[in-house]
Structure formats: C-alpha cells, structure tokens
Design a protein around this motif. Structure first.
Motif, PDB file in Angstrom:
ATOM      1  N   SER A  27      -7.314 -43.348  18.613  1.00 45.64           N
ATOM      2  CA  SER A  27      -6.239 -43.591  17.649  1.00 45.64           C
ATOM      3  C   SER A  27      -6.227 -45.070  17.310  1.00 45.64           C
ATOM      4  CB  SER A  27      -4.911 -43.170  18.269  1.00 45.64           C
ATOM      5  OG  SER A  27      -3.877 -43.518  17.385  1.00 45.64           O
ATOM      6  N   THR A  33      -3.094 -35.563  19.456  1.00 45.59           N
ATOM      7  CA  THR A  33      -2.350 -34.630  20.307  1.00 45.59           C
ATOM      8  C   THR A  33      -3.304 -33.599  20.872  1.00 45.59           C
ATOM      9  OG1 THR A  33      -1.933 -33.168  18.452  1.00 45.59           O
ATOM     10  CG2 THR A  33      -0.290 -34.891  18.877  1.00 45.59           C
ATOM     11  N   MET A  34      -2.801 -32.766  21.781  1.00 49.22           N
ATOM     12  CA  MET A  34      -3.605 -31.684  22.332  1.00 49.22           C
ATOM     13  C   MET A  34      -4.025 -30.730  21.228  1.00 49.22           C
ATOM     14  SD  MET A  34      -4.184 -32.111  25.504  1.00 49.22           S
ATOM     15  CE  MET A  34      -4.560 -30.572  26.317  1.00 49.22           C
ATOM     16  N   LYS A  35      -3.152 -30.573  20.238  1.00 49.47           N
ATOM     17  CA  LYS A  35      -3.455 -29.660  19.130  1.00 49.47           C
ATOM     18  C   LYS A  35      -4.677 -30.135  18.351  1.00 49.47           C
ATOM     19  CE  LYS A  35       0.242 -26.713  17.881  1.00 49.47           C
ATOM     20  NZ  LYS A  35       0.979 -26.705  19.148  1.00 49.47           N
ATOM     21  N   ARG A  38      -0.060 -35.611  32.973  1.00 51.35           N
ATOM     22  CA  ARG A  38       1.027 -35.759  32.004  1.00 51.35           C
ATOM     23  C   ARG A  38       2.368 -35.505  32.682  1.00 51.35           C
ATOM     24  NH1 ARG A  38      -0.261 -33.436  26.126  1.00 51.35           N
ATOM     25  NH2 ARG A  38      -0.241 -35.549  25.360  1.00 51.35           N
ATOM     26  N   TYR A  89       4.363 -36.967  27.958  1.00 53.55           N
ATOM     27  CA  TYR A  89       3.774 -36.092  26.932  1.00 53.55           C
ATOM     28  C   TYR A  89       3.554 -36.798  25.603  1.00 53.55           C
ATOM     29  CZ  TYR A  89       4.248 -32.467  30.357  1.00 53.55           C
ATOM     30  OH  TYR A  89       4.107 -31.749  31.500  1.00 53.55           O
ATOM     31  N   PRO A 127       1.054 -39.269  22.950  1.00 55.93           N
ATOM     32  CA  PRO A 127      -0.269 -39.003  22.376  1.00 55.93           C
ATOM     33  C   PRO A 127      -1.389 -39.224  23.403  1.00 55.93           C
ATOM     34  CG  PRO A 127       0.596 -41.071  21.562  1.00 55.93           C
ATOM     35  CD  PRO A 127       1.702 -40.449  22.345  1.00 55.93           C
ATOM     36  N   LEU A 128      -2.527 -38.628  23.095  1.00 54.87           N
ATOM     37  CA  LEU A 128      -3.685 -38.784  23.970  1.00 54.87           C
ATOM     38  C   LEU A 128      -4.264 -40.189  23.816  1.00 54.87           C
ATOM     39  CD1 LEU A 128      -5.521 -35.442  23.096  1.00 54.87           C
ATOM     40  CD2 LEU A 128      -4.203 -35.919  25.185  1.00 54.87           C
TER      41      LEU A 128
END
Lengths: 240, 390
Positions: B65, B74-76, B205, B211, B213-214
């Motif tokens: 990012s 995100t995980m998504k 996490r 929780y 952002p990655l």
C-alpha cells in the motif's frame, strides 16, 4: 717505428661564425708505437679538445686523424664506438669508475662490451688488476678505495683490452702527490713494457717523466721536443 | 654482447640502488593492487546483492500500500487476487501483517522488528523453509491457533541452544506454541532476516496487529518468466478494487536489475578512484625513471667511452625499467589476490581478470615508456657531453 696516432692539420671550432671558438688551430702530431708523450699547456690551450679527438670522443672540424692507420673521420658512429673499445684506453681525471660496482667488474666492462666470454674476461681483468698492484682489492667497490687506488683501477680498465694507445687526461689532477706518484709509476712500468702513452697535464713534474714533450698554446703546437725523462721511479723496467 | 649479459648489467643496476628500486616497485605495487582489489570489491558487492535478491525469490511479486489507514489492502483484496480466471499465473497469495513485538520465554526477553502474520503458502513463496519442526497449517490459520515458527536469531536469543519446538513463548500477552524453526538465511544488513517470527494471520490480528489493513500481499507466480504477465494480471484486479495509485507492485526481478545497475555504478566509481591511484603511481615511476637516467647520464658517458654501443645501453635501461614495473606489478597482483581472500567492509571481493590485465598492462607500459624515453635520449648523447654532465 710504426705510427699509431697521426694528426694532420686538425682544427676544431666550437660554435658558428663570429662567436665560434677555435679550440684547435692547425695541429699536426705523430706518435709512434711505444712512445711516452706528454701534452702540456695552460688551461684553454686546447689540451682537452685534442684528447677528445685523439680518443674518438669528438671529431675534428677540419683535418684528418689516422688512428692505427684508419681515418677516423670516415667512420660511422658504431665504428667509432668499436674503435674506442678496441684501440683506446682512457684514464680520466675524475677516475670515472661505475659506482657501486666492484673493481674487477669495472675492469671487465670494456671486454664485456667487446663480447668476450665471462671466464676469459675475469682472467684478463684479474691480470690487469695485478699489473697495477690491486689484485687483492678486486671485490672492493670504488667508494671503498682511495683516490690513488681508484685511478689505478681505471688504468687497469684502460689496459685490459690491450689498446694501441693509453690516453690519460690529467690523471693526477684529483690526487695528492703521494697517490699521484703511485699512478705515475704504473705508467712508467707500462711504458717500459712497450705501451704507448699519451698523457695530458699542466704539471711540470708529470711532463718531465715523458720522453717527448708537446706544448700547446692557443690551439697551436708551440714546441715539440724529445727529452731525457726525469723522476721515473727506480723499479722502472721491472715489467720488461 | 648477448642479452643475458645485458640483463646481468640491468640487474646490477637495480641492485646498485636498492632503496630507490624498492620504492619504485612499491609505487607500482600499490597502484596495481588498488585497482585490482577495489574493482574486486565492487564486483563482489554486486554479486552479493544479486545473490540476496535471488534468495528473496525471483518469481514473487509484493503488493504494497502506498497510503496509510483507510483504503489499503484488505483480506478481501488478497482473496480476490487468487482468481484463476483473471490471473491464471498466480500460484499462491499470502496476505501479510507485520508488527514489532516482544517475545518472552522463562524470563528471557527478545524484541523483534517484525512479527509476521500470514498464511502457510508464505513459507514457499518467500523462499524461507522450516528447518526443524513444522510450519503451521491452513487449519491452524482457520482456527486462529496460537502457534509460531521462529527464525534462527530468535531461537538463539530465547532458547540459547535448547530445542524450541513444543515450548511456549509469550507475545502481546498471549501464549504461542513454537512449532518450528526457520532455516537460516544469508543476512542482509544490520537487521537480520533471521530475526523473525511467523504465525497464522488470524492469530496475529487477534492478539497483536488488530484488524487494520494488511502490510503487504506476497504473490507467488509459476516461475520467473511469468512474473511480468502476472504483474499486469493482478494490476487489473487491484485497479478494480483500489483507487489507482493506492498500491504498488514490487517485482524481485526489477529490484535485481536496479540493484545490479547501481552496483555497476559503484564498481565504476571504485575503479575510477583506483585508476587515479595507478596514475599517481605511474607519475611516481616516471619521476623516478627520469631521475635515475639523468643521474646516470655520466655513467652512460663512461660506458660509451669504454665502447658500449647505443643499442646495449638502451637495452640495459629498458630491461631495468621493465623488471621494476613487472616485478612491482606482479607483486601488486599477488597482494590483491591475497587481500581478496578476506572480506573488506563486509564484502567478499571477487577479482575481475580484465582489471588485473589492465592494471598490469598500464604499469608495464608506463615503466617502459618513461624508462625508455630518457634512456633513449641519454644513449643518443655524444660521450663527451654525457661525461661532462653533472
């Protein structure tokens, strides 16, 4: 007697035109084999110029010079080098030994340049050193020898090629009277053994030892006379 | 007069002034050794960098990012990347969260800069296999089990030699069971890559990272040749989900290229510095040769008066100059070879043969030219002029 050096009407001019200096002005001289000749004159009389020409270190401006019958003026640079090596033995005022090189190596040098084998060279060099009484100093370097000894090494070096003539330019100029006497007595012995010697000097007692005296003045020969040599050392003739 | 005879004269000439001869050789020695060794250091560092980047894996892409906070990875997004229809070249996708943490075990405490939370595929993708014990499984990840795989440095710091597998460490107030130890990786820089702990992303996490952002997403491709294609595939997916410019994709191959380029520039700069030292050394040789010949002009006069042909004199001085520069250069190469066996400022030098040839060639040429030139001049002098020379 055979003529070794034959100088005919030689002039030497340094520089050009009006500023030219006439160092030699019509000098003629003949030297026979076995002669002991002294050339004397005040400084500026052309002694050294004559010596340089006799030694093939320099060429005359005009006139001819026959060395052992060969016209030097016709020789190439390479042939002149060869002539110096084979026919002339030099003894300089400043000794001119190669520094940091042993006495015997210095004496060997002219033989090395003439291409002689190392063993034969060494033998002759030792013989020559023995002749000047320095065989026991063969491995000494020049700065480990006295002035008189250095000059005797230089004489040995001049002798080693058995040259037609031994040319000595003020050989005692840098020596005290005792060391000078050492060197001159070597010349006496050599002449007695048949060597031709031309010695250039401004010292009367040195000139007196020769059996012929040539006086130069302003580039001309003003007198050329045979004389009864005086002051030679007692052992003269021992080498015969 | 034959060549061995002249060579003997030359050797005597060199030996006659030992100090000067030694200093001349030292000048060339330093010049040649500097060029060879500095180029070797540059070359060695370039190779080290290349090896490190290759160890990272030339077949992976890292999505990072460019902005902090909202709108990040995100995980998504990570799950979306694993789409065989749009991105068939993707072998695996590993979401990564990384956070500093302090690990403790029976009073021993060790702070690490990156406590990594990820999925099991990370181990293969990052080229970081488990040496002893086992990695955590997909099931561990799904259940958010508190298990951890630690790096060699962490194992040494906390367990000092004892087997850590099965023991428990505390991180962020929670107990993690050690399931394995990573194989040691060649360390890059001060922050060792072995100073690491890896746990399931769900657990990390929960306990440590929260929780948000990655940190990054590690994408493994089928092979180095497909990296370019995969990069455009995942960019298509990312563009749909993220604002343009909100992310960037790092490619190990690209990284390798830039690093190699900069290492090349580094080598050139080092080589230039060394070349200057060789040049200065060369000027030193030139100076000494000039002094030597000038000082020995009288000797040359004597030799000519005694009947030395010009050729012999010239050869003697050329041999002297050549010997000095060849011996000096040879010793310089030897010094460089010896020096290159030891690491210099953390870099193992690798000698470049062409730099040896160049340095030797230049020094020999300098010696020959500047030793030969004044000697030729002196050999041409008339003997009376040379004799009068003071």
């Amino acid at each position: 007697m055979r003529t070794v050096l034959d100088v005919r009407d030689v002039t030497k001019v340094y520089g050009h035109g009006d500023t030219g200096v006439r160092a030699l002005d019509g000098v003629s001289l003949e030297v026979a084999r076995g002669e002991y000749l002294a050339v004397m004159g005040p400084s500026g009389s052309g002694k050294s110029t004559l010596m340089n020409i006799l030694g093939c270190l320099d060429l005359p401006t005009t006139g001819t010079y026959l060395l052992d019958g060969v016209d030097v003026g016709s020789l190439s640079d390479e042939q002149l080098t060869l002539a110096r090596n084979r026919l002339i033995g030099f003894v300089f005022q400043a000794f001119n030994l190669i520094p940091r090189t042993s006495a015997v190596a210095n004496v060997e040098l002219p033989l090395a340049y003439s291409g002689m084998k190392a063993a034969e060279r060494r033998r002759r060099a030792m013989f020559s050193l023995d002749l000047v009484g320095l065989a026991d100093r063969a491995e000494h370097e020049p700065d480990q020898l006295s002035g008189g000894q250095q000059q005797r090494v230089a004489v040995a070096r001049a002798l080693v090629t058995e040259p037609a003539v031994l040319l000595a330019d003020e050989p005692t100029g840098n020596l005290d009277s005792h060391a000078g006497e050492e060197v001159l007595s070597v010349f006496d012995d050599l002449n007695a053994a048949g060597h031709t010697i031309v010695i250039i000097t401004h010292e009367d007692e040195v000139g007196a030892r020769a059996d012929r005296l040539v006086k130069l003045f302003d580039g001309r020969v003003i007198s050329d006379s045979r004389q009864e040599p005086a002051g030679r050392h007692a052992a003269s003739g021992a080498l015969k | 007069m034959n060549l061995t005879e002249i060579a003997r004269f030359a050797l005597r000439g060199i030996g006659a002034n030992k100090l000067r001869s030694t200093l001349t050789m030292l000048g060339i020695l330093i010049g040649v050794a500097a060029v060879t060794l500095l180029v070797a250091v540059g070359n060695g560092s370039a190779r080290t960098v290349a090896a490190r980047i290759e160890a990272l894996g030339a077949d992976t892409l890292t999505v990072m990012s460019t902005r902090h906070g909202a709108g990040g990875l995100t995980m998504k997004v990570a799950e979306a990347l694993d789409d065989p229809a749009v991105a068939p070249g993707v072998r695996s996708v590993s979401p990564v969260v990384s956070t500093p943490a302090t690990l403790t075990h029976e009073g021993a405490e060790h702070r690490i800069a990156s406590f990594v939370g990820t999925t099991p595929s990370w181990f293969a993708a990052s080229n970081f296999p488990v040496e002893s014990g086992a990695a955590f499984t997909a099931d561990d990840e799904a259940q958010a089990r508190r298990v951890v795989v630690i790096g060699q440095t962490v194992a040494e710091e906390l367990f000092s030699g004892a087997d850590p597998v099965g023991r428990q460490v505390t991180a962020g107030g929670a107990l993690f069971t050690v399931t394995g130890v990573l194989r040691e990786k060649s360390s890059s820089g001060a922050q060792g890559s072995n100073d690491i702990a890896v746990a399931p992303i769900s657990a990390v996490r929960q306990v440590l990272a929260g929780y948000g952002p990655l940190s990054s997403i590690l994408v493994e491709t089928a092979g180095p040749s497909t990296v370019g294609a995969v990069q455009s595939e995942i960019s298509t997916i990312l563009d749909r989900r993220l604002e343009p410019g909100a992310y960037r994709v790092q490619n190990a191959a690209q990284l390798l290229e830039t690093q190699t380029e900069s290492a090349g520039a580094f080598t050139t700069v080092l080589g230039a510095v060394a070349a200057i030292s060789l040049l200065v050394g060369g000027i030193g040789i030139t100076n000494i040769m000039l002094v030597t010949v000038t000082e020995r002009t009288r000797e040359i006069g004597i030799r000519k008066a005694l009947g030395a042909p010009r050729r012999v004199i010239l050869t003697q001085f050329l041999i002297e100059a050549t010997l000095l520069s060849v011996i000096g250069g040879g010793l310089g190469v030897a010094a460089a070879v010896l020096g290159s066996r030891f690491p210099i400022v953390g870099v193992q030098p690798v000698i470049v043969p062409s730099s040896v040839a160049l340095a030797l060639g230049v020094s020999v040429l300098i010696g020959l030219f500047f030793g030969g030139l004044p000697a030729a001049r002196a050999a041409r002098l008339r003997p009376i002029d040379a004799l009068r020379y003071e």
